[in-house]
Design an enzyme around this catalytic site. Structure first.
Site, PDB file in Angstrom:
ATOM      1  N   LYS A 106     114.610  65.789  64.205  1.00 23.54           N
ATOM      2  CA  LYS A 106     114.873  67.126  63.657  1.00 23.54           C
ATOM      3  C   LYS A 106     114.389  68.161  64.653  1.00 23.54           C
ATOM      4  O   LYS A 106     113.454  67.895  65.422  1.00 23.54           O
ATOM      5  CB  LYS A 106     114.110  67.320  62.337  1.00 23.54           C
ATOM      6  CG  LYS A 106     114.738  68.371  61.444  1.00 23.54           C
ATOM      7  CD  LYS A 106     115.911  67.807  60.670  1.00 23.54           C
ATOM      8  CE  LYS A 106     116.603  68.847  59.842  1.00 23.54           C
ATOM      9  NZ  LYS A 106     117.592  68.239  58.939  1.00 23.54           N
ATOM     10  N   ASP A 146     121.818  72.691  60.650  1.00 23.39           N
ATOM     11  CA  ASP A 146     121.035  72.658  59.417  1.00 23.39           C
ATOM     12  C   ASP A 146     120.900  74.109  58.971  1.00 23.39           C
ATOM     13  O   ASP A 146     121.693  74.960  59.388  1.00 23.39           O
ATOM     14  CB  ASP A 146     119.674  71.990  59.663  1.00 23.39           C
ATOM     15  CG  ASP A 146     119.011  71.516  58.373  1.00 23.39           C
ATOM     16  OD1 ASP A 146     119.184  70.358  58.003  1.00 23.39           O
ATOM     17  OD2 ASP A 146     118.325  72.329  57.708  1.00 23.39           O
TER      18      ASP A 146
HETATM   19  P1  NAD Z   1     122.321  77.072  54.168  1.00 22.38           P
HETATM   20  O1  NAD Z   1     121.512  77.870  55.110  1.00 22.38           O
HETATM   21  O2  NAD Z   1     123.797  76.978  54.379  1.00 22.38           O
HETATM   22  O3  NAD Z   1     122.098  77.591  52.674  1.00 22.38           O
HETATM   23  C1  NAD Z   1     120.837  77.740  52.093  1.00 22.38           C
HETATM   24  C2  NAD Z   1     121.061  78.467  50.775  1.00 22.38           C
HETATM   25  O4  NAD Z   1     119.825  78.526  50.051  1.00 22.38           O
HETATM   26  C3  NAD Z   1     121.539  79.906  50.936  1.00 22.38           C
HETATM   27  O5  NAD Z   1     122.471  80.208  49.929  1.00 22.38           O
HETATM   28  C4  NAD Z   1     120.279  80.722  50.722  1.00 22.38           C
HETATM   29  O6  NAD Z   1     120.551  82.033  50.253  1.00 22.38           O
HETATM   30  C5  NAD Z   1     119.615  79.875  49.644  1.00 22.38           C
HETATM   31  N1  NAD Z   1     118.174  80.103  49.486  1.00 22.38           N
HETATM   32  C6  NAD Z   1     117.224  80.222  50.445  1.00 22.38           C
HETATM   33  N2  NAD Z   1     116.018  80.416  49.886  1.00 22.38           N
HETATM   34  C7  NAD Z   1     116.215  80.394  48.558  1.00 22.38           C
HETATM   35  C8  NAD Z   1     115.361  80.537  47.436  1.00 22.38           C
HETATM   36  N3  NAD Z   1     114.056  80.722  47.582  1.00 22.38           N
HETATM   37  N4  NAD Z   1     115.921  80.468  46.208  1.00 22.38           N
HETATM   38  C9  NAD Z   1     117.240  80.276  46.040  1.00 22.38           C
HETATM   39  N5  NAD Z   1     118.098  80.134  47.059  1.00 22.38           N
HETATM   40  C10 NAD Z   1     117.584  80.192  48.294  1.00 22.38           C
HETATM   41  O7  NAD Z   1     121.674  75.598  54.143  1.00 22.38           O
HETATM   42  P2  NAD Z   1     122.348  74.218  53.756  1.00 22.38           P
HETATM   43  O8  NAD Z   1     122.934  73.634  54.973  1.00 22.38           O
HETATM   44  O9  NAD Z   1     123.188  74.365  52.541  1.00 22.38           O
HETATM   45  O10 NAD Z   1     121.051  73.337  53.429  1.00 22.38           O
HETATM   46  C11 NAD Z   1     120.397  73.416  52.157  1.00 22.38           C
HETATM   47  C12 NAD Z   1     119.412  72.267  52.043  1.00 22.38           C
HETATM   48  O11 NAD Z   1     120.099  71.022  52.207  1.00 22.38           O
HETATM   49  C13 NAD Z   1     118.285  72.228  53.080  1.00 22.38           C
HETATM   50  O12 NAD Z   1     117.141  71.638  52.492  1.00 22.38           O
HETATM   51  C14 NAD Z   1     118.840  71.312  54.155  1.00 22.38           C
HETATM   52  O13 NAD Z   1     117.820  70.729  54.939  1.00 22.38           O
HETATM   53  C15 NAD Z   1     119.520  70.291  53.282  1.00 22.38           C
HETATM   54  N6  NAD Z   1     120.564  69.520  53.940  1.00 22.38           N
HETATM   55  C16 NAD Z   1     121.613  70.112  54.555  1.00 22.38           C
HETATM   56  C17 NAD Z   1     122.614  69.322  55.110  1.00 22.38           C
HETATM   57  C18 NAD Z   1     123.853  69.929  55.705  1.00 22.38           C
HETATM   58  O14 NAD Z   1     124.742  69.149  56.097  1.00 22.38           O
HETATM   59  N7  NAD Z   1     124.015  71.232  55.759  1.00 22.38           N
HETATM   60  C19 NAD Z   1     122.511  67.932  55.068  1.00 22.38           C
HETATM   61  C20 NAD Z   1     121.429  67.344  54.410  1.00 22.38           C
HETATM   62  C21 NAD Z   1     120.468  68.156  53.851  1.00 22.38           C
END
Ligand code: NAD
Length: 428
Positions: A106, A146
């Site tokens: 990561k 991410d």
């Molecule tokens: P992103 O940046 O696209 O979206 C994050 C979302 O969470 C946004 O809508 C943001 O406004 C919201 N957010 C942030 N803080 C918040 C809070 N305190 N309360 C409510 N909403 C809040 O990120 P993503 O890619 O969707 O990733 C989300 C999670 O999934 C993370 O933990 C990431 O590590 C995990 N993840 C992502 C992927 C991927 O392929 N994108 C894969 C596996 C895991």
């Protein structure tokens, strides 16, 4: 014991607990409790006004016994080395649980990307690669997007790496834009993968998805496609999503009792997952406080924002109707909250199984890059469904056989596979 909110302590405690169940050799534990390699570096970036700003960057390679390290790069203002360590560790378990031949890594940069112009973002993305290129590569460590990073940034990073090594190397990074070495289906992969596991959990619990309601935290990449998947693939209703409002610097829940329209909400959401609350209000949505999503009377909760969101205090807000918690985010539940969920008998789909769709399609992307031959979207999503379903079944089977919690069963499957690879390579 005080509540653990440090993500790496959480990851280590989860590991220690299962290492105990597996009676794992103490020397093997010592290898797996810590990352094998860590890189801390500073990235000087020329800003548009001519000044130089220096950003803190990280890359952690937790374990590569099963194959090259794999894991995203986060651009987040609150990024810390411990968050990156935790996420790298979870990537090792994630790749192992879905049985793809990759290890865990990561990366991150301490930055709020929303404060940068497009060209500043490009220089920062290229700067990250300039610091790390000797220690990443298709056979070493393959980053991906991410929180806070985008396919376009992956395109710039791949280009920078290709220039530095002197040859086109699309397999150095995944999550690239389609047409620039990316795979079809990568955008939907994590959210749809979450929903494939929810579908399997519902089959197991004999729930009819068309009669089910879900509440989702977040509205970024994962949450958006989880919402679309829940409504369009399963025929259920999502009653709310939540997001971080950058203008008001606070999170909100956006809800509609008779079901949100995810595609409409996506049309009023920016690239960082921030919903335009005025447009949502005009369209009849209620704007509620931050953690309203958690106390909704729904069948399925999908935390898909950030880590540590369901904690010792907030866990008690979960409605008795909730049957399934599908962890779309990484580490959304603290160990204290996890214990409450376990005791209440809520069916938990643990993060590194539930959200493994992204890394699975990332793996498919690198396979396509190696072949220089690209698959249609249907083929990608159908292969993803097979992988996610097989992984879910293997974990459920072990959970039932050993009478253990789903998180413990997922860890047992993953740790056993990593230990086996270390044995076969003669590391232990
Ligand atoms: P992103 O940046 O696209 O979206 C994050 C979302 O969470 C946004 O809508 C943001 O406004 C919201 N957010 C942030 N803080 C918040 C809070 N305190 N309360 C409510 N909403 C809040 O990120 P993503 O890619 O969707 O990733 C989300 C999670 O999934 C993370 O933990 C990431 O590590 C995990 N993840 C992502 C992927 C991927 O392929 N994108 C894969 C596996 C895991």
């Amino acid at each position: 014991m005080a509540e653990t909110t440090n993500a790496f302590e959480m990851a280590q405690r989860q590991f220690d607990h299962v290492a105990e169940l597996l009676k794992l050799d103490p020397q093997v534990r010592e290898i797996l409790r810590w990352p094998l390699r860590e890189f801390h570096f500073r990235i000087p970036v020329r800003m548009d006004d001519g000044t130089i700003k220096v950003f803190q960057g990280f890359r952690v390679q937790h374990n590569d016994a099963r194959g090259p390290s794999k894991g995203g790069i986060r651009f987040h203002p609150a990024e810390t080395i411990d968050t990156v360590r935790a996420l790298a560790t979870w990537m090792t378990w994630k790749c192992a649980v879905v049985d793809i031949p990759l290890g865990g890594g990561k990366g991150g940069v301490v930055v709020d990307p929303a404060t940068l112009s497009t060209s500043e973002k490009e220089r920062l993305a290229r700067g990250w690669v300039q610091q790390m290129w000797k220690n990443i590569g298709p056979r070493q460590d393959v980053p991906a997007p991410d929180v806070g990073t985008t396919p376009q940034m992956m395109g710039w990073m791949m280009d920078e790496y290709s220039k530095l090594v002197g040859e086109y190397t699309p397999g150095v990074i995944t999550g690239k834009p389609v047409g620039g070495g990316g795979s079809l289906g990568r955008t939907e992969a994590t959210g749809f993968g979450v929903i494939y596991t929810v579908r399997e959990a519902m089959k197991h619990l004999k729930m009819d998805p068309t009669q089910c309601l879900a509440a989702i935290q977040g509205f970024g990449n994962v949450a958006q496609y989880a919402a679309i998947g829940f409504t369009e693939l399963l025929g259920g209703k999502v009653v709310c999503v939540s997001y971080w409002d950058r203008e008001d610097r606070t999170p909100y829940t956006v809800s509609k009792a008779d079901g949100i329209d995810p595609r409409f909400l996506m049309s009023i959401t920016d690239q960082y997952g921030t919903i335009d609350k005025n447009k949502a209000r005009e369209a009849g949505y209620a704007i509620e406080p931050a953690d309203a999503w958690l106390s909704k009377e729904v069948d399925v909760l999908i935390p898909a924002a950030l880590e540590g969101q369901i904690n010792a205090e907030s866990v008690h807000k979960i409605s008795p109707r909730v049957k399934i918690i599908a962890e779309g985010a990484n580490g959304p539940t603290t160990p204290e909250a996890d214990e409450v969920i376990r005791q209440r008998g809520i069916f938990l789909i643990p993060d590194f199984l539930c959200n493994a769709g992204g890394v699975t399609v990332s793996y498919f992307e690198s396979v396509q890059n190696d072949m220089n031959f690209y698959w249609p979207k249907e083929e990608v999503l159908s292969k993803l469904d097979q992988k996610m379903t097989a992984a879910f079944e293997a974990v459920l089977e072990l959970a039932e056989k050993e009478k253990v919690y789903m998180r413990d069963a997922a860890y047992m499957v993953a740790i056993n596979r990593v230990v086996k690879a270390m044995e076969l390579r003669g590391w232990i």
